[in-house]
Design a protein around this motif. Structure first.
Motif, PDB file in Angstrom:
ATOM      1  N   ALA A 136       0.861  -1.188   0.000  1.00  0.00           N
ATOM      2  CA  ALA A 136       0.000   0.000   0.000  1.00  0.00           C
ATOM      3  C   ALA A 136       0.893   1.233   0.000  1.00  0.00           C
ATOM      4  O   ALA A 136       1.816   1.335   0.808  1.00  0.00           O
ATOM      5  CB  ALA A 136      -0.923  -0.004   1.217  1.00  0.00           C
ATOM      6  N   LEU A 137       0.619   2.171  -0.894  1.00  0.00           N
ATOM      7  CA  LEU A 137       1.460   3.356  -1.049  1.00  0.00           C
ATOM      8  C   LEU A 137       0.605   4.614  -1.043  1.00  0.00           C
ATOM      9  O   LEU A 137      -0.448   4.662  -1.698  1.00  0.00           O
ATOM     10  CB  LEU A 137       2.261   3.299  -2.351  1.00  0.00           C
ATOM     11  CG  LEU A 137       3.107   2.047  -2.605  1.00  0.00           C
ATOM     12  CD1 LEU A 137       2.368   1.111  -3.565  1.00  0.00           C
ATOM     13  CD2 LEU A 137       4.468   2.402  -3.194  1.00  0.00           C
ATOM     14  N   GLU A 138       1.070   5.611  -0.328  1.00  0.00           N
ATOM     15  CA  GLU A 138       0.466   6.938  -0.341  1.00  0.00           C
ATOM     16  C   GLU A 138       1.474   7.908  -0.933  1.00  0.00           C
ATOM     17  O   GLU A 138       2.520   8.175  -0.336  1.00  0.00           O
ATOM     18  CB  GLU A 138       0.089   7.382   1.073  1.00  0.00           C
ATOM     19  CG  GLU A 138      -0.506   8.784   1.117  1.00  0.00           C
ATOM     20  CD  GLU A 138      -0.680   9.313   2.529  1.00  0.00           C
ATOM     21  OE1 GLU A 138      -1.190  10.436   2.675  1.00  0.00           O
ATOM     22  OE2 GLU A 138      -0.273   8.615   3.491  1.00  0.00           O
ATOM     23  N   TYR A 139       1.168   8.411  -2.126  1.00  0.00           N
ATOM     24  CA  TYR A 139       2.076   9.334  -2.797  1.00  0.00           C
ATOM     25  C   TYR A 139       1.668  10.767  -2.471  1.00  0.00           C
ATOM     26  O   TYR A 139       0.551  11.198  -2.778  1.00  0.00           O
ATOM     27  CB  TYR A 139       2.039   9.120  -4.313  1.00  0.00           C
ATOM     28  CG  TYR A 139       2.598   7.791  -4.756  1.00  0.00           C
ATOM     29  CD1 TYR A 139       3.887   7.404  -4.412  1.00  0.00           C
ATOM     30  CD2 TYR A 139       1.835   6.913  -5.526  1.00  0.00           C
ATOM     31  CE1 TYR A 139       4.404   6.186  -4.827  1.00  0.00           C
ATOM     32  CE2 TYR A 139       2.343   5.693  -5.943  1.00  0.00           C
ATOM     33  CZ  TYR A 139       3.627   5.337  -5.594  1.00  0.00           C
ATOM     34  OH  TYR A 139       4.136   4.127  -5.995  1.00  0.00           O
ATOM     35  N   ASP A 140       2.597  11.519  -1.858  1.00  0.00           N
ATOM     36  CA  ASP A 140       2.384  12.942  -1.633  1.00  0.00           C
ATOM     37  C   ASP A 140       2.616  13.736  -2.916  1.00  0.00           C
ATOM     38  O   ASP A 140       1.998  14.769  -3.140  1.00  0.00           O
ATOM     39  CB  ASP A 140       3.322  13.461  -0.544  1.00  0.00           C
ATOM     40  CG  ASP A 140       3.059  12.793   0.803  1.00  0.00           C
ATOM     41  OD1 ASP A 140       1.889  12.444   1.074  1.00  0.00           O
ATOM     42  OD2 ASP A 140       4.027  12.614   1.573  1.00  0.00           O
ATOM     43  N   ASP A 141       3.521  13.230  -3.743  1.00  0.00           N
ATOM     44  CA  ASP A 141       3.804  13.882  -5.019  1.00  0.00           C
ATOM     45  C   ASP A 141       4.166  12.815  -6.033  1.00  0.00           C
ATOM     46  O   ASP A 141       4.771  11.783  -5.701  1.00  0.00           O
ATOM     47  CB  ASP A 141       4.943  14.896  -4.882  1.00  0.00           C
ATOM     48  CG  ASP A 141       5.072  15.773  -6.127  1.00  0.00           C
ATOM     49  OD1 ASP A 141       4.037  16.010  -6.782  1.00  0.00           O
ATOM     50  OD2 ASP A 141       6.188  16.212  -6.440  1.00  0.00           O
ATOM     51  N   SER A 142       3.797  13.064  -7.280  1.00  0.00           N
ATOM     52  CA  SER A 142       4.057  12.140  -8.384  1.00  0.00           C
ATOM     53  C   SER A 142       3.929  12.930  -9.675  1.00  0.00           C
ATOM     54  O   SER A 142       3.612  14.125  -9.644  1.00  0.00           O
ATOM     55  CB  SER A 142       3.041  10.992  -8.357  1.00  0.00           C
ATOM     56  OG  SER A 142       1.791  11.410  -8.894  1.00  0.00           O
ATOM     57  N   PRO A 143       4.138  12.322 -10.838  1.00  0.00           N
ATOM     58  CA  PRO A 143       3.926  13.058 -12.088  1.00  0.00           C
ATOM     59  C   PRO A 143       2.501  13.567 -12.273  1.00  0.00           C
ATOM     60  O   PRO A 143       2.275  14.477 -13.079  1.00  0.00           O
ATOM     61  CB  PRO A 143       4.286  12.015 -13.157  1.00  0.00           C
ATOM     62  CG  PRO A 143       5.281  11.127 -12.493  1.00  0.00           C
ATOM     63  CD  PRO A 143       4.809  11.024 -11.075  1.00  0.00           C
ATOM     64  N   VAL A 144       1.537  13.004 -11.522  1.00  0.00           N
ATOM     65  CA  VAL A 144       0.140  13.453 -11.628  1.00  0.00           C
ATOM     66  C   VAL A 144      -0.422  13.858 -10.270  1.00  0.00           C
ATOM     67  O   VAL A 144      -1.618  13.803 -10.034  1.00  0.00           O
ATOM     68  CB  VAL A 144      -0.739  12.357 -12.268  1.00  0.00           C
ATOM     69  CG1 VAL A 144      -0.415  12.197 -13.735  1.00  0.00           C
ATOM     70  CG2 VAL A 144      -0.591  11.022 -11.531  1.00  0.00           C
ATOM     71  N   GLY A 145       0.454  14.272  -9.345  1.00  0.00           N
ATOM     72  CA  GLY A 145      -0.018  14.732  -8.056  1.00  0.00           C
ATOM     73  C   GLY A 145      -0.240  13.601  -7.073  1.00  0.00           C
ATOM     74  O   GLY A 145       0.110  12.446  -7.326  1.00  0.00           O
ATOM     75  N   PRO A 146      -0.850  13.893  -5.916  1.00  0.00           N
ATOM     76  CA  PRO A 146      -1.038  12.875  -4.875  1.00  0.00           C
ATOM     77  C   PRO A 146      -2.107  11.854  -5.256  1.00  0.00           C
ATOM     78  O   PRO A 146      -3.128  12.199  -5.859  1.00  0.00           O
ATOM     79  CB  PRO A 146      -1.470  13.695  -3.655  1.00  0.00           C
ATOM     80  CG  PRO A 146      -2.066  14.932  -4.225  1.00  0.00           C
ATOM     81  CD  PRO A 146      -1.307  15.231  -5.486  1.00  0.00           C
ATOM     82  N   TYR A 147      -1.858  10.593  -4.914  1.00  0.00           N
ATOM     83  CA  TYR A 147      -2.870   9.557  -5.074  1.00  0.00           C
ATOM     84  C   TYR A 147      -2.477   8.354  -4.228  1.00  0.00           C
ATOM     85  O   TYR A 147      -1.377   8.287  -3.666  1.00  0.00           O
ATOM     86  CB  TYR A 147      -3.061   9.180  -6.549  1.00  0.00           C
ATOM     87  CG  TYR A 147      -1.920   8.443  -7.216  1.00  0.00           C
ATOM     88  CD1 TYR A 147      -1.880   7.041  -7.247  1.00  0.00           C
ATOM     89  CD2 TYR A 147      -0.895   9.121  -7.862  1.00  0.00           C
ATOM     90  CE1 TYR A 147      -0.856   6.362  -7.874  1.00  0.00           C
ATOM     91  CE2 TYR A 147       0.134   8.461  -8.493  1.00  0.00           C
ATOM     92  CZ  TYR A 147       0.149   7.070  -8.504  1.00  0.00           C
ATOM     93  OH  TYR A 147       1.180   6.400  -9.131  1.00  0.00           O
ATOM     94  N   LEU A 148      -3.383   7.397  -4.122  1.00  0.00           N
ATOM     95  CA  LEU A 148      -3.157   6.169  -3.368  1.00  0.00           C
ATOM     96  C   LEU A 148      -3.017   4.995  -4.325  1.00  0.00           C
ATOM     97  O   LEU A 148      -3.603   4.983  -5.412  1.00  0.00           O
ATOM     98  CB  LEU A 148      -4.319   5.905  -2.398  1.00  0.00           C
ATOM     99  CG  LEU A 148      -4.703   7.035  -1.446  1.00  0.00           C
ATOM    100  CD1 LEU A 148      -5.863   6.613  -0.559  1.00  0.00           C
ATOM    101  CD2 LEU A 148      -3.514   7.469  -0.610  1.00  0.00           C
ATOM    102  N   GLU A 149      -2.240   4.004  -3.889  1.00  0.00           N
ATOM    103  CA  GLU A 149      -1.998   2.820  -4.725  1.00  0.00           C
ATOM    104  C   GLU A 149      -2.013   1.574  -3.853  1.00  0.00           C
ATOM    105  O   GLU A 149      -1.536   1.592  -2.708  1.00  0.00           O
ATOM    106  CB  GLU A 149      -0.653   2.953  -5.443  1.00  0.00           C
ATOM    107  CG  GLU A 149      -0.300   1.787  -6.364  1.00  0.00           C
ATOM    108  CD  GLU A 149       0.977   2.068  -7.150  1.00  0.00           C
ATOM    109  OE1 GLU A 149       1.017   3.096  -7.862  1.00  0.00           O
ATOM    110  OE2 GLU A 149       1.936   1.289  -7.032  1.00  0.00           O
TER     111      GLU A 149
END
Length: 340
Positions: A136-149
């Motif tokens: 389980a991953l919580e992205y604060d920043d990515s190429p498309v902004g924050p999202y969950l995976e």
């Protein structure tokens, strides 16, 4: 689930050695005790997240509704030209013992067969059992902004002496994330209603201990066309650091990645290509079986092992009960560089 105990124990030892030893080789990363008090900014007044309709522009975590960055043609956000894409946030991995997926499943027996690894890889198993798990991953920043995976890991696999773990399904919380996964890296990501539950600071301080990380609602791997509900509880345990402690990342661990089959590989390929595979002119009979490789570079500010036992189930297998939490992680992705 009947299984020879000695075989199961051997598989667990081998699996944990592969998964945890390379990560814990970050020379100066602090491994925090499970008793360490977790502090994080209180951004939600309630433990129960606000309910919001699923859309491509919002994600929900601890009652927060955040807008995802619109998808554009230029998605490169990395600071290093060798690694044009980067992701920051935190993650939790818990291994599980799972049955070996059947390689004989076909669409002739069912309209929606379960996912299986490609025939060009071999599954590492003992008496029909292999290593799966949950990421389980919580992205604060990515190429498309924050999202969950959320990734369902399906088997320990090998090819040409490289050892890796294959992911059977990968779910993301925004349409933008699903689009960039498919269009940029050819990752077959599925849109899902993902929710990571966490106590706020007041609730966690008033109780003797916070609930352990667990999957409260797991996806069904047999379903591929519907938006499923995925819930992970105890997410406050992934916040190892204070906000002010972030930014001093160490590690730079190299990992190989095959996005099309959602597989991570140890950075060692021991055997050369087969004689009829990967010909320079592309005429080899097994050229179609080649797996594209990207290099990943992983850095983080802190990691720890945590107890996270859970009852066995068809969706989760037999959870081993020890998980790995990594906070303030930086995942950098290079362009394709060769094949496996």
């Amino acid at each position: 689930m009947n299984m020879d105990r000695q075989s199961a124990a051997l598989l667990v030892i081998l699996s944990l050695s592969f998964l945890f030893t390379p990560t814990c080789s970050f020379s100066k990363l602090a491994i925090y005790s499970n008793q360490r008090q977790i502090k994080h900014p209180s951004t939600s007044p309630s433990q129960t997240p606000l309910r919001a309709p699923l859309s491509s522009s919002t994600i929900t975590r601890r009652g927060i509704r955040r807008a995802a960055r619109p998808l554009s043609l230029e998605t490169e956000n990395g600071q290093d030209q060798k690694y044009p894409w980067s992701f920051t946030g935190r993650l939790w991995f818990r291994p599980s013992l799972v049955r070996v997926p059947s390689l004989t499943s076909s669409s002739t027996t069912t309209s929606n067969p379960p996912p299986t690894p490609p025939p060009s890889v071999s599954i590492v198993n003992l008496f029909g059992w292999t290593l799966g798990g949950t990421v389980a991953l919580e992205y604060d920043d990515s190429p498309v902004g924050p999202y969950l995976e959320y990734v369902t890991m399906g088997a320990l696999v090998t090819k040409r002496g490289a050892l890796g773990q294959w992911g059977s399904r990968l779910y993301v919380s925004t349409k933008e994330a699903a689009d960039v996964c498919r269009d940029t890296w050819n990752v077959p990501a599925q849109l899902a209603d993902i929710e990571f539950m966490a106590q706020d600071e007041e609730d966690s301080s008033s109780s003797s201990s916070s609930p352990s990380l667990s999957v409260e609602s797991a996806p069904d791997s047999m379903i591929s066309e519907e938006i499923q509900k995925i819930t992970v509880g105890g997410w406050e345990n992934t916040r190892v650091l204070d906000r002010n402690d972030k930014g001093n990342r160490l590690g730079g661990l190299p990992v190989l990645w095959t996005p099309s089959i959602k597989a991570l590989w140890a950075p060692f390929i021991l055997l050369p290509p087969y004689d009829n595979e990967g010909d320079s002119d592309g005429a080899g009979d097994n050229k179609v079986n080649n797996l594209p490789l990207h290099r990943l570079r992983l850095s983080a500010s802190a990691l720890r092992l945590t107890l996270c036992g859970q009852k066995p189930s068809d969706a989760l297998g037999i959870p081993i009960g020890i998980g790995l939490v990594i906070d303030d992680v930086l995942i950098e992705i290079a362009r394709q560089d060769g094949d496996l």
